[in-house]
Design an enzyme around this catalytic site. Structure first.
Site, PDB file in Angstrom:
ATOM      1  N   HIS A  29       0.863  -1.193   0.000  1.00 22.32           N
ATOM      2  CA  HIS A  29       0.000   0.000   0.000  1.00 22.32           C
ATOM      3  C   HIS A  29       0.898   1.242   0.000  1.00 22.32           C
ATOM      4  O   HIS A  29       1.173   1.822  -1.037  1.00 22.32           O
ATOM      5  CB  HIS A  29      -0.919  -0.075   1.216  1.00 22.32           C
ATOM      6  CG  HIS A  29      -2.025   0.937   1.237  1.00 22.32           C
ATOM      7  ND1 HIS A  29      -2.210   1.879   0.261  1.00 22.32           N
ATOM      8  CD2 HIS A  29      -3.034   1.142   2.135  1.00 22.32           C
ATOM      9  CE1 HIS A  29      -3.268   2.616   0.549  1.00 22.32           C
ATOM     10  NE2 HIS A  29      -3.789   2.181   1.696  1.00 22.32           N
ATOM     11  N   HIS A  81      -1.554  -2.107 -10.077  1.00 23.66           N
ATOM     12  CA  HIS A  81      -2.512  -1.465  -9.184  1.00 23.66           C
ATOM     13  C   HIS A  81      -3.763  -2.320  -9.146  1.00 23.66           C
ATOM     14  O   HIS A  81      -4.152  -2.898 -10.157  1.00 23.66           O
ATOM     15  CB  HIS A  81      -2.841  -0.053  -9.700  1.00 23.66           C
ATOM     16  CG  HIS A  81      -3.452   0.820  -8.668  1.00 23.66           C
ATOM     17  ND1 HIS A  81      -4.798   0.772  -8.378  1.00 23.66           N
ATOM     18  CD2 HIS A  81      -2.908   1.744  -7.839  1.00 23.66           C
ATOM     19  CE1 HIS A  81      -5.045   1.648  -7.416  1.00 23.66           C
ATOM     20  NE2 HIS A  81      -3.920   2.245  -7.060  1.00 23.66           N
ATOM     21  N   ASP A 112       3.314   5.984  -7.249  1.00 30.85           N
ATOM     22  CA  ASP A 112       4.538   5.891  -6.450  1.00 30.85           C
ATOM     23  C   ASP A 112       5.793   5.713  -7.282  1.00 30.85           C
ATOM     24  O   ASP A 112       6.900   5.796  -6.754  1.00 30.85           O
ATOM     25  CB  ASP A 112       4.412   4.739  -5.441  1.00 30.85           C
ATOM     26  CG  ASP A 112       3.454   5.104  -4.325  1.00 30.85           C
ATOM     27  OD1 ASP A 112       3.415   6.288  -3.970  1.00 30.85           O
ATOM     28  OD2 ASP A 112       2.742   4.218  -3.840  1.00 30.85           O
TER      29      ASP A 112
HETATM   30  N1  COA Z   1       5.711  -6.242 -11.226  1.00 30.82           N
HETATM   31  C1  COA Z   1       5.616  -7.442 -11.843  1.00 30.82           C
HETATM   32  N2  COA Z   1       4.484  -8.192 -11.870  1.00 30.82           N
HETATM   33  C2  COA Z   1       3.406  -7.708 -11.242  1.00 30.82           C
HETATM   34  C3  COA Z   1       3.429  -6.464 -10.580  1.00 30.82           C
HETATM   35  C4  COA Z   1       4.638  -5.731 -10.570  1.00 30.82           C
HETATM   36  N3  COA Z   1       4.728  -4.567  -9.937  1.00 30.82           N
HETATM   37  N4  COA Z   1       2.204  -6.234 -10.043  1.00 30.82           N
HETATM   38  C5  COA Z   1       1.449  -7.284 -10.347  1.00 30.82           C
HETATM   39  N5  COA Z   1       2.173  -8.181 -11.068  1.00 30.82           N
HETATM   40  C6  COA Z   1       1.705  -9.477 -11.589  1.00 30.82           C
HETATM   41  C7  COA Z   1       1.635 -10.503 -10.460  1.00 30.82           C
HETATM   42  O1  COA Z   1       2.866 -11.173 -10.304  1.00 30.82           O
HETATM   43  C8  COA Z   1       0.517 -11.392 -10.924  1.00 30.82           C
HETATM   44  O2  COA Z   1       1.054 -12.249 -11.906  1.00 30.82           O
HETATM   45  P1  COA Z   1       0.533 -13.777 -12.031  1.00 30.82           P
HETATM   46  O3  COA Z   1      -0.934 -13.649 -12.370  1.00 30.82           O
HETATM   47  O4  COA Z   1       1.393 -14.337 -13.119  1.00 30.82           O
HETATM   48  O5  COA Z   1       0.756 -14.380 -10.669  1.00 30.82           O
HETATM   49  C9  COA Z   1      -0.453 -10.436 -11.637  1.00 30.82           C
HETATM   50  O6  COA Z   1       0.364  -9.319 -12.024  1.00 30.82           O
HETATM   51  C10 COA Z   1      -1.590  -9.968 -10.748  1.00 30.82           C
HETATM   52  O7  COA Z   1      -1.055  -9.517  -9.492  1.00 30.82           O
HETATM   53  P2  COA Z   1      -1.933  -9.396  -8.165  1.00 30.82           P
HETATM   54  O8  COA Z   1      -1.021  -9.189  -6.999  1.00 30.82           O
HETATM   55  O9  COA Z   1      -2.910 -10.522  -8.091  1.00 30.82           O
HETATM   56  O10 COA Z   1      -2.765  -8.105  -8.482  1.00 30.82           O
HETATM   57  P3  COA Z   1      -3.328  -7.102  -7.435  1.00 30.82           P
HETATM   58  O11 COA Z   1      -4.379  -6.318  -8.122  1.00 30.82           O
HETATM   59  O12 COA Z   1      -3.698  -7.775  -6.173  1.00 30.82           O
HETATM   60  O13 COA Z   1      -1.990  -6.232  -7.161  1.00 30.82           O
HETATM   61  C11 COA Z   1      -0.543  -4.608  -6.311  1.00 30.82           C
HETATM   62  C12 COA Z   1      -1.902  -4.883  -6.974  1.00 30.82           C
HETATM   63  C13 COA Z   1      -0.409  -3.075  -6.143  1.00 30.82           C
HETATM   64  C14 COA Z   1      -0.508  -5.265  -4.932  1.00 30.82           C
HETATM   65  C15 COA Z   1       0.611  -5.161  -7.181  1.00 30.82           C
HETATM   66  O14 COA Z   1       0.518  -4.656  -8.488  1.00 30.82           O
HETATM   67  C16 COA Z   1       2.005  -4.861  -6.593  1.00 30.82           C
HETATM   68  O15 COA Z   1       2.468  -5.606  -5.704  1.00 30.82           O
HETATM   69  N6  COA Z   1       2.709  -3.786  -7.110  1.00 30.82           N
HETATM   70  C17 COA Z   1       3.983  -3.400  -6.606  1.00 30.82           C
HETATM   71  C18 COA Z   1       3.834  -2.570  -5.343  1.00 30.82           C
HETATM   72  C19 COA Z   1       3.292  -1.167  -5.617  1.00 30.82           C
HETATM   73  O16 COA Z   1       3.791  -0.453  -6.482  1.00 30.82           O
HETATM   74  N7  COA Z   1       2.274  -0.775  -4.827  1.00 30.82           N
HETATM   75  C20 COA Z   1       1.725   0.574  -4.870  1.00 30.82           C
HETATM   76  C21 COA Z   1       0.303   0.588  -5.308  1.00 30.82           C
HETATM   77  S1  COA Z   1      -0.226   2.270  -5.495  1.00 30.82           S
END
Ligand code: COA
Length: 381
Positions: free
Chosen positions: A225, A264, A317
């Site tokens: 987050h 996201h 971010d």
């Molecule tokens: N880099 C590489 N792969 C990513 C990714 C990233 N930053 N974010 C998501 N993915 C991939 C996951 O590995 C997953 O792949 P898979 O289906 O092969 O397992 C797929 O995309 C879906 O990810 P998931 O975690 O289920 O999606 P979500 O909607 O729950 O995730 C976040 C949202 C923000 C938690 C996730 O994108 C993340 O961890 N981002 C990095 C942290 C970040 O920048 N957070 C700030 C948000 S404002």
């Protein structure tokens, strides 16, 4: 041993669950659109100020000149902390700044004249006070933990400029103050993300604003987050040179690691807030003779472009960390920066929940053992 028979459809992580109606913000994750109270984030980032956005979020409309002046005055007058809260900060100074912020907001509840009054008027007064006090906590803690005296708020400066003044002990440049002002505008509100949801759950029980903000700060701390800006800047420093980006990214993705500042839960195209931070990171980097960080970020954005087809794009971010770094803000204060910006959004959502409250209490589907025989301790060996 019998197990519960049928499994109901689960909404793990509450993905896609629509909790309630809201008038606070509108997000279209497919179109990359964000509105606060109907106003486009691009207009607000380019033409508004954080103070005006605070008014907009709390009162639901743009202020007239006099209304804005009154809110601004109330904010400036509310910045100082009770000396007892400074003492609390001293006591816990070695903790992570988010833990210190959470503790200090909790301590402020003991000194606020309206803590237990959940009326709309009192909650608005507390919202303004807390929004004004949170930057003072973050800056005072940093001064104390680095062996310096806290700097008293400067009533001549706006919210963003005063924060930098209290942190560094000198008035920031106009560019620096405006970069932070824009950053706060961009972070001010974002629907029922995890921290705003935590704040809503808290007040849904009849608890007060201080309790809700403590919940929200605790929830914001996690790397999925609020922690992404810090992680991005660590990655950029580890890479160190635009030439090394490709190798780093390929290696990270091959190892199944995530690239921070991307992806996201809601946005499947570029987060509309990212472009404003991109511009600030570029301008500040050039002005400060440190264009390297921006170049590395731009190269990461290029190299990760194949991820866009999977809906993984740049989020707010991605560039925020570089802006904070160039403003001389230490890395472990990046999440508190997010909290300072998000204060009006948390407060607006709390007010919305309070106005039309219903206890938020979902169910869990039990999958553990059933009807086990209790064996007394002495017979268990
Ligand atoms: N880099 C590489 N792969 C990513 C990714 C990233 N930053 N974010 C998501 N993915 C991939 C996951 O590995 C997953 O792949 P898979 O289906 O092969 O397992 C797929 O995309 C879906 O990810 P998931 O975690 O289920 O999606 P979500 O909607 O729950 O995730 C976040 C949202 C923000 C938690 C996730 O994108 C993340 O961890 N981002 C990095 C942290 C970040 O920048 N957070 C700030 C948000 S404002």
């Amino acid at each position: 041993m019998s197990l519960p028979a049928s499994t109901p459809e689960l909404a793990r992580g509450l993905k896609g669950v629509v909790l309630d109606t809201t008038e606070t913000s509108f997000i279209d994750g497919e179109a990359g659109k964000l509105l606060y109270r109907g106003y486009n984030i691009h207009d607000l980032a380019e033409r508004s100020t954080f103070e005006e956005v605070i008014y907009l979020l709390l009162y639901g409309r743009l202020p007239r000149r006099q209304e804005l002046a009154e809110l601004d005055e109330a904010l400036r007058e509310s910045r100082a902390l009770p000396p007892e809260v400074i003492d609390v900060i001293r006591l816990v100074q070695r903790a992570h700044p988010m833990d210190v912020l959470r503790t200090a907001v909790s301590a402020l509840a003991a000194f606020d004249p309206d803590t237990d009054d959940n009326s709309e008027e009192a909650t608005l007064r507390k919202a303004i006070r807390l929004t004004a006090q949170v930057p003072t906590i973050v800056a005072a803690h940093h001064r104390i933990r680095t062996g310096q005296a806290p700097v008293a708020p400067n009533p001549e400066l706006n919210h963003a400029a005063n924060f930098l003044y209290m942190l560094h002990g000198h008035t920031p440049t106009e560019e620096a103050a405006r970069a932070l002002d824009v950053d706060f505008i961009l972070h001010a509100e974002h629907g029922t993300n995890a921290s705003a949801f935590a704040a809503r759950v808290t007040v849904s029980t009849g608890a007060d604003l201080h309790a809700a903000i403590v919940s929200a700060i605790g929830t914001l701390k996690g790397p999925m987050h609020g922690g992404a800006a810090e992680a991005v800047m660590r990655m950029v420093q580890e890479i160190g040179d635009p030439e090394r980006v490709e190798e780093y990214v390929q290696h990270a993705l091959a190892e199944g690691r995530r690239i921070m500042g991307m992806g996201h839960r809601v946005y499947k195209v570029e987060d509309p807030r990212a472009r404003h931070m991109r511009e600030r990171a570029r301008v500040l980097g050039e002005k400060m003779g440190q264009p390297k960080w921006y170049r590395i970020l731009e190269r990461i954005a290029e190299v990760t472009s194949p991820l866009r087809a999977r809906g993984i794009s740049l989020n707010v971010d991605f560039y925020a960390g570089a802006v904070y770094y160039l403003l001389g803000i230490p890395e472990d204060l990046f999440i508190p920066m997010f909290a300072i910006g998000r204060m009006p959004g948390w407060c607006a959502q709390v007010l919305e929940q309070m106005r039309n409250n219903i206890l938020i209490r979902p169910l869990l589907h039990y999958v553990g053992p059933m009807d086990l025989e209790y064996i007394p301790l002495e017979e268990r060996g």
